[in-house]
Design a protein around this motif. Structure first.
Motif, PDB file in Angstrom:
ATOM      1  N   ILE A 149       0.839  -1.210   0.000  1.00  0.00           N
ATOM      2  CA  ILE A 149       0.000   0.000   0.000  1.00  0.00           C
ATOM      3  C   ILE A 149       0.868   1.252   0.000  1.00  0.00           C
ATOM      4  O   ILE A 149       0.647   2.180  -0.790  1.00  0.00           O
ATOM      5  N   LEU A 150       1.851   1.295   0.870  1.00  0.00           N
ATOM      6  CA  LEU A 150       2.698   2.478   1.011  1.00  0.00           C
ATOM      7  C   LEU A 150       3.535   2.733  -0.239  1.00  0.00           C
ATOM      8  O   LEU A 150       3.771   3.891  -0.610  1.00  0.00           O
ATOM      9  N   ASN A 151       3.963   1.682  -0.891  1.00  0.00           N
ATOM     10  CA  ASN A 151       4.959   1.818  -1.959  1.00  0.00           C
ATOM     11  C   ASN A 151       4.412   1.599  -3.362  1.00  0.00           C
ATOM     12  O   ASN A 151       5.150   1.236  -4.272  1.00  0.00           O
ATOM     13  N   HIS A 152       3.118   1.846  -3.552  1.00  0.00           N
ATOM     14  CA  HIS A 152       2.527   1.620  -4.877  1.00  0.00           C
ATOM     15  C   HIS A 152       2.705   2.806  -5.822  1.00  0.00           C
ATOM     16  O   HIS A 152       2.398   2.694  -7.006  1.00  0.00           O
ATOM     17  N   SER A 153       3.201   3.922  -5.315  1.00  0.00           N
ATOM     18  CA  SER A 153       3.202   5.159  -6.108  1.00  0.00           C
ATOM     19  C   SER A 153       4.576   5.820  -6.110  1.00  0.00           C
ATOM     20  O   SER A 153       5.385   5.623  -5.203  1.00  0.00           O
ATOM     21  N   GLY A 154       4.811   6.619  -7.169  1.00  0.00           N
ATOM     22  CA  GLY A 154       6.025   7.425  -7.238  1.00  0.00           C
ATOM     23  C   GLY A 154       7.289   6.586  -7.324  1.00  0.00           C
ATOM     24  O   GLY A 154       7.327   5.541  -7.963  1.00  0.00           O
ATOM     25  N   GLU A 155       8.334   7.077  -6.655  1.00  0.00           N
ATOM     26  CA  GLU A 155       9.635   6.397  -6.693  1.00  0.00           C
ATOM     27  C   GLU A 155       9.761   5.325  -5.616  1.00  0.00           C
ATOM     28  O   GLU A 155      10.778   4.650  -5.519  1.00  0.00           O
ATOM     29  N   ASN A 156       8.732   5.180  -4.787  1.00  0.00           N
ATOM     30  CA  ASN A 156       8.779   4.177  -3.721  1.00  0.00           C
ATOM     31  C   ASN A 156       8.901   2.772  -4.304  1.00  0.00           C
ATOM     32  O   ASN A 156       8.323   2.482  -5.359  1.00  0.00           O
ATOM     33  N   VAL A 165       4.387  -5.636  -8.728  1.00  0.00           N
ATOM     34  CA  VAL A 165       3.336  -5.870  -9.731  1.00  0.00           C
ATOM     35  C   VAL A 165       2.209  -4.852  -9.559  1.00  0.00           C
ATOM     36  O   VAL A 165       1.674  -4.321 -10.539  1.00  0.00           O
ATOM     37  N   LEU A 166       1.854  -4.567  -8.299  1.00  0.00           N
ATOM     38  CA  LEU A 166       0.782  -3.601  -8.042  1.00  0.00           C
ATOM     39  C   LEU A 166       1.087  -2.248  -8.668  1.00  0.00           C
ATOM     40  O   LEU A 166       0.199  -1.605  -9.229  1.00  0.00           O
ATOM     41  N   LYS A 167       2.331  -1.807  -8.591  1.00  0.00           N
ATOM     42  CA  LYS A 167       2.683  -0.502  -9.167  1.00  0.00           C
ATOM     43  C   LYS A 167       2.399  -0.489 -10.671  1.00  0.00           C
ATOM     44  O   LYS A 167       1.857   0.482 -11.198  1.00  0.00           O
ATOM     45  N   ASP A 170      -1.517  -0.552 -11.268  1.00  0.00           N
ATOM     46  CA  ASP A 170      -2.122   0.756 -11.050  1.00  0.00           C
ATOM     47  C   ASP A 170      -1.926   1.649 -12.277  1.00  0.00           C
ATOM     48  O   ASP A 170      -2.869   2.277 -12.767  1.00  0.00           O
ATOM     49  N   ARG A 171      -0.717   1.664 -12.800  1.00  0.00           N
ATOM     50  CA  ARG A 171      -0.422   2.504 -13.961  1.00  0.00           C
ATOM     51  C   ARG A 171      -1.173   2.035 -15.204  1.00  0.00           C
ATOM     52  O   ARG A 171      -1.741   2.842 -15.944  1.00  0.00           O
ATOM     53  N   ILE A 172      -1.183   0.737 -15.428  1.00  0.00           N
ATOM     54  CA  ILE A 172      -1.897   0.189 -16.583  1.00  0.00           C
ATOM     55  C   ILE A 172      -3.379   0.547 -16.496  1.00  0.00           C
ATOM     56  O   ILE A 172      -3.999   0.932 -17.500  1.00  0.00           O
ATOM     57  N   ALA A 173      -3.947   0.437 -15.316  1.00  0.00           N
ATOM     58  CA  ALA A 173      -5.372   0.711 -15.142  1.00  0.00           C
ATOM     59  C   ALA A 173      -5.691   2.182 -15.378  1.00  0.00           C
ATOM     60  O   ALA A 173      -6.567   2.519 -16.182  1.00  0.00           O
ATOM     61  N   TYR A 225      12.675  -9.876 -10.021  1.00  0.00           N
ATOM     62  CA  TYR A 225      12.289  -8.478 -10.187  1.00  0.00           C
ATOM     63  C   TYR A 225      11.135  -8.412 -11.179  1.00  0.00           C
ATOM     64  O   TYR A 225      10.875  -9.371 -11.917  1.00  0.00           O
ATOM     65  N   ILE A 226      10.432  -7.284 -11.179  1.00  0.00           N
ATOM     66  CA  ILE A 226       9.285  -7.084 -12.070  1.00  0.00           C
ATOM     67  C   ILE A 226       9.597  -5.938 -13.017  1.00  0.00           C
ATOM     68  O   ILE A 226      10.002  -4.857 -12.583  1.00  0.00           O
ATOM     69  N   THR A 227       9.406  -6.175 -14.296  1.00  0.00           N
ATOM     70  CA  THR A 227       9.706  -5.136 -15.282  1.00  0.00           C
ATOM     71  C   THR A 227       8.834  -5.320 -16.518  1.00  0.00           C
ATOM     72  O   THR A 227       8.059  -6.275 -16.614  1.00  0.00           O
ATOM     73  N   MET A 228       8.968  -4.394 -17.462  1.00  0.00           N
ATOM     74  CA  MET A 228       8.328  -4.466 -18.773  1.00  0.00           C
ATOM     75  C   MET A 228       9.416  -4.538 -19.831  1.00  0.00           C
ATOM     76  O   MET A 228      10.553  -4.134 -19.573  1.00  0.00           O
ATOM     77  N   GLU A 229       9.046  -5.012 -21.016  1.00  0.00           N
ATOM     78  CA  GLU A 229       9.979  -4.917 -22.139  1.00  0.00           C
ATOM     79  C   GLU A 229      10.288  -3.436 -22.378  1.00  0.00           C
ATOM     80  O   GLU A 229       9.381  -2.599 -22.321  1.00  0.00           O
TER      81      GLU A 229
END
Length: 324
Positions: A149-156, A165-167, A170-173, A225-229
């Motif tokens: 919850i605390l780290n879903h946004s910004g540079e956190n 994954v949540l971060k 959230d952005r995709i949504a 780790y979690i990333t995108m192409e």
């Protein structure tokens, strides 16, 4: 079957206050249920996502955004063999701290409180302290859910793969669903979307969401780790920049912002002049805890829905005709 780097409920770092285990649900399932049943979660249905008090029924609210994030996050978690219960709990709780009128309200409280005000910090404050469970303050969630919850946004940065994954979820949504709302509102046309980004990501919301989700899954499967192409992530960030330029900072979308700022400042000043004007049931939770006056006022205002804030303002500042 979970991937070895997934978060396991029986290996959780635990709760702030020890509790007896449940023989039916894991700790992460219990956290999800506590959030879902909280008043703070129910209030999200009357809080702004992007468009303030829209006249049509089908624009997103903060609640529908939250549910869409949860669905996207669970899809990715299942494909990545991560903990779906954990990521659902994080998703449902990630925006509990949003103020009335969305980021516009957040910006005002950030200016008024000397400590500042961030919605993700307020979300954690709600589950830790402001929300109640029976006669107990706070939901007493696990470390992993609180961290997400605390780290879903910004540079956190979250400490779990599920939080990472949540971060992305959230952005995709919000990028894609805000495009949908913005086109429905006539702020942009589908043809306005940059053609090079459409070619990479897709020409409809569902295709873009599919592209982004698959990119995260394919780039992150069985990794620590979690990333995108890179190409998809670059296009996604450019689409986000387009949304800021054409929608989030659009004069028409922001046309009510001066009124919002005025309303929240007036309420803040009203309670600053006499904090006893805040209902006793809200004030009593601070009796044995150290908090500044500004914290208490921000807690009260941030917890309001759009509709309640407007109604309260009218009841305080707008004269009512006398009747016998």
């Amino acid at each position: 079957m979970y991937y070895k780097a997934a978060s396991f409920a029986d290996e959780s770092k635990g709760r702030r206050f020890e509790e007896e285990k449940c023989n039916l649900r894991t700790d992460f399932q219990r956290d999800r249920d506590r959030i879902l049943h909280s008043k703070a979660f129910r209030r999200l249905k009357h809080k702004t996502q992007v468009f303030i008090s829209p006249g049509k029924d089908h624009f997103r609210t903060r609640l529908t955004h939250t549910l869409e994030v949860s669905q996207i996050a669970r899809t990715m978690a299942r494909a990545l063999e991560l903990n779906e219960d954990l990521i659902e709990a994080m998703s449902l709780g990630h925006d509990l701290g949003h103020t009335p009128f969305g980021h516009s309200g957040e910006n005002v409280l950030n200016e008024l409180n000397p400590k500042g005000f961030k919605h993700y910090e307020q979300s954690l404050r709600i589950v830790d302290f402001l929300a109640s469970r029976g006669d107990r303050q706070g939901l007493n969630l696990t470390f992993e859910v609180r961290d997400g919850i605390l780290n879903h946004s910004g540079e956190n940065k979250a400490h779990t793969l599920e939080g990472a994954v949540l971060k992305y979820a959230d952005r995709i949504a919000y990028i894609n669903h805000d495009i949908d709302d913005a086109t429905s509102a006539g702020i942009i046309e589908r043809e306005d979307l940059p053609k090079d980004l459409v070619e990479i990501l897709g020409d409809t919301n569902s295709r873009r969401i599919d592209t982004m989700i698959k990119s995260v899954v394919e780039s992150s499967y069985h990794k620590d780790y979690i990333t995108m192409e890179p190409e998809i992530e670059k296009a996604t960030l450019k689409l986000r920049e387009f949304m800021f330029d054409r929608v989030y900072l659009n004069k028409k979308v922001k046309s009510e912002e001066d009124k919002i700022e005025y309303l929240i400042k007036e309420l803040f000043d009203y309670y600053s002049a006499d904090i006893g004007r805040i209902p006793e049931e809200n004030l009593k939770i601070y009796e044995d805890v150290e908090h500044t006056k500004e914290d208490i006022i921000c807690d009260y205002i941030a917890g309001m829905t759009d509709t309640f804030a407007v109604k309260l303002y009218k009841s305080i500042f707008i004269p009512v005709g006398w009747s016998k």
